[in-house]
Design an enzyme around this catalytic site. Structure first.
Site, short mmCIF file in Angstrom:
data_model
loop_
_atom_site.label_atom_id
_atom_site.label_comp_id
_atom_site.label_asym_id
_atom_site.label_seq_id
_atom_site.Cartn_x
_atom_site.Cartn_y
_atom_site.Cartn_z
CB SER A 34 17.94 -15.28 40.51
OG SER A 34 17.04 -16.16 40.02
NE ARG A 36 12.38 -18.15 39.87
CZ ARG A 36 11.58 -17.12 39.60
NH1 ARG A 36 10.42 -17.64 38.78
NH2 ARG A 36 11.56 -16.17 40.25
CG LEU A 73 16.08 -16.39 49.87
CD1 LEU A 73 16.73 -16.82 50.84
CD2 LEU A 73 16.31 -17.32 48.42
CB CYS A 147 2.17 -7.05 52.91
SG CYS A 147 1.37 -8.64 52.41
CB ALA A 182 7.52 -13.39 40.58
#
Lengths: 341, 57
Positions: A34, A36, A73, A147, A182
């Site tokens: 990650s 972040r 990503l 999706c 997110a």
């Protein structure tokens, strides 16, 4: 056991990948990358993984060689980093949109920027087991579809591949908020989303191009955000070719999906869940498909539902891994969903 | 013993336990419709009457 890395592990798809891979009997999850949260505990971001792992997020530079890298990503980031991950992993399974389209010009039109790794586009096998299972058995580069595209493709493929429908179709897709990712933003405030049925892409949705590619027809899509966290439901409207009746439609679905472990035909006459309903698929890797025919009008309606983070993302990626490794396709993916929920 | 029949709605196979009874209701595993055995020797299946649902039509 193989060693896997999840890149972009702090996002929703990354979190689902970690959940599935940590519980997978043939996999050791060695790194959760990650940008972040390097150094922070994974279960601080994904609280459902408390007691399941002591992993800490790390930086991409900390990752050594591994067997498989999953790229969860942001779009455009995977193609910028792809050479790095190919050098470190034997297999790369990409869950971004960067290698989903076979034509860089189509990519530019739908994503609004130039593709920066065009030399690799043809090397990626589409991660759709129901269409490309044999190619996936030896694929080292796999591109998992979007999706809504996954639902749209599975909703019409049995008819399209048999030439039972006219070569244009409309797709009306509804999606939950987790499909937005997110990252916080004004569009995802509870005050904005709650109770809304927001038509966020009346035309030009990126997954439209994927559906057209895999079905070989001209697909037009409208996408609406609805009051749900998880779930995609795609309703397809198509015109049947002359002399194609309900029986032929039913036969096409049955023949196509008879042996598929994660596609179920749902066109029931009774009960509260007669047609595919994403609500009961939360956490599962199933895609339910159904159909209805108006024979007098020659009109076909097909419906597909799935969990956007599972069969629409992380679950499907693990299914592709299972196929690539020669493991049972359902390994680590047996959760059947919840009812009531 | 069971015998295999064809659902008149979805053409899936329907198994009937023998001996079957006239007017017995069985459920098709393919489309979940209720089927009534309207004749014996040989068994004949027909769609059982059903109450329609209305979610806002």
């Amino acid at each position: 056991m193989i060693r896997v890395v999840v890149v972009g592990a702090a996002g929703y798809i990354g979190g689902e990948l970690l959940r599935l891979l940590i519980g997978h009997p043939e996999v050791e999850t060695v790194a959760a990358v990650s940008s972040r949260f390097p150094g922070r505990r994974v279960d601080g971001v994904h609280p459902n993984l408390r007691s399941a792992t002591d992993l800490l997020f790390c930086s991409a530079d900390d990752v050594e060689e591994c067997d498989t890298a999953f790229l969860a990503l942001p779009h455009r980031t995977a193609m910028a980093q792809i050479d790095r991950w190919i050098a470190r992993a034997k297999q790369v399974i990409d869950l971004t949109g960067d290698f989903r389209l076979g034509d860089p010009e189509v990519y530019r039109r739908y994503y609004g920027s130039e593709h920066v790794a065009t030399h690799l586009i043809d090397a990626f096998v589409p991660g759709i087991p129901e269409l490309h299972r044999e190619s996936l058995r030896s694929a080292d580069l796999i591109s998992v579809p979007g999706c809504v595209a996954m639902a749209g493709v599975l909703a019409l493929y049995p008819l399209a591949v048999r030439g039972l429908v006219e070569p244009t179709a409309q797709f009306d897709a509804r999606t939950g908020s987790s499909g937005s990712g997110a990252t916080a933003g004004a569009a995802n405030l509870h005050s904005v989303r709650s109770g809304a049925m927001r038509v966020f892409a009346p035309t030009g949705h990126r997954h439209e191009a994927e559906i057209s590619r895999h079905l070989g027809i001209a697909a037009a899509m409208t996408a609406t955000g609805v009051e749900a966290v998880r779930g995609v439901q795609t309703i397809c409207h198509a015109t049947l070719r002359p002399d194609v009746d309900t029986s032929a439609v039913r036969r096409a679905f049955r023949e196509q999906y008879r042996n598929e472990p994660f596609v179920r035909l749902v066109a029931h006459q009774r009960g509260n869940f007669r047609y595919p309903e994403p609500k009961i698929l939360v956490g599962s890797n199933f895609c339910d498909v159904g159909y209805a025919v108006d024979e007098e009008a020659g009109r076909l309606v097909t419906i597909a539902a799935l969990d956007n983070l599972m069969k629409g993302g992380a679950g499907n990626a693990v299914q592709c891994l299972n196929i690539r490794m020669g493991w049972p396709e359902t390994l680590g993916l047996s959760f059947p969903g919840l009812h009531p929920i | 013993m069971t015998t295999v029949h064809i659902c008149p709605k979805c053409e899936d196979q329907v198994q009937i336990s023998q001996p079957a009874r006239l007017n017995e209701i069985v459920e098709c595993a393919g489309c979940h419709c209720e089927l009534e055995i309207v004749a014996l020797n040989p068994p004949v299946l027909a769609l059982a009457p059903e109450v329609e649902e209305d979610w806002g039509e």
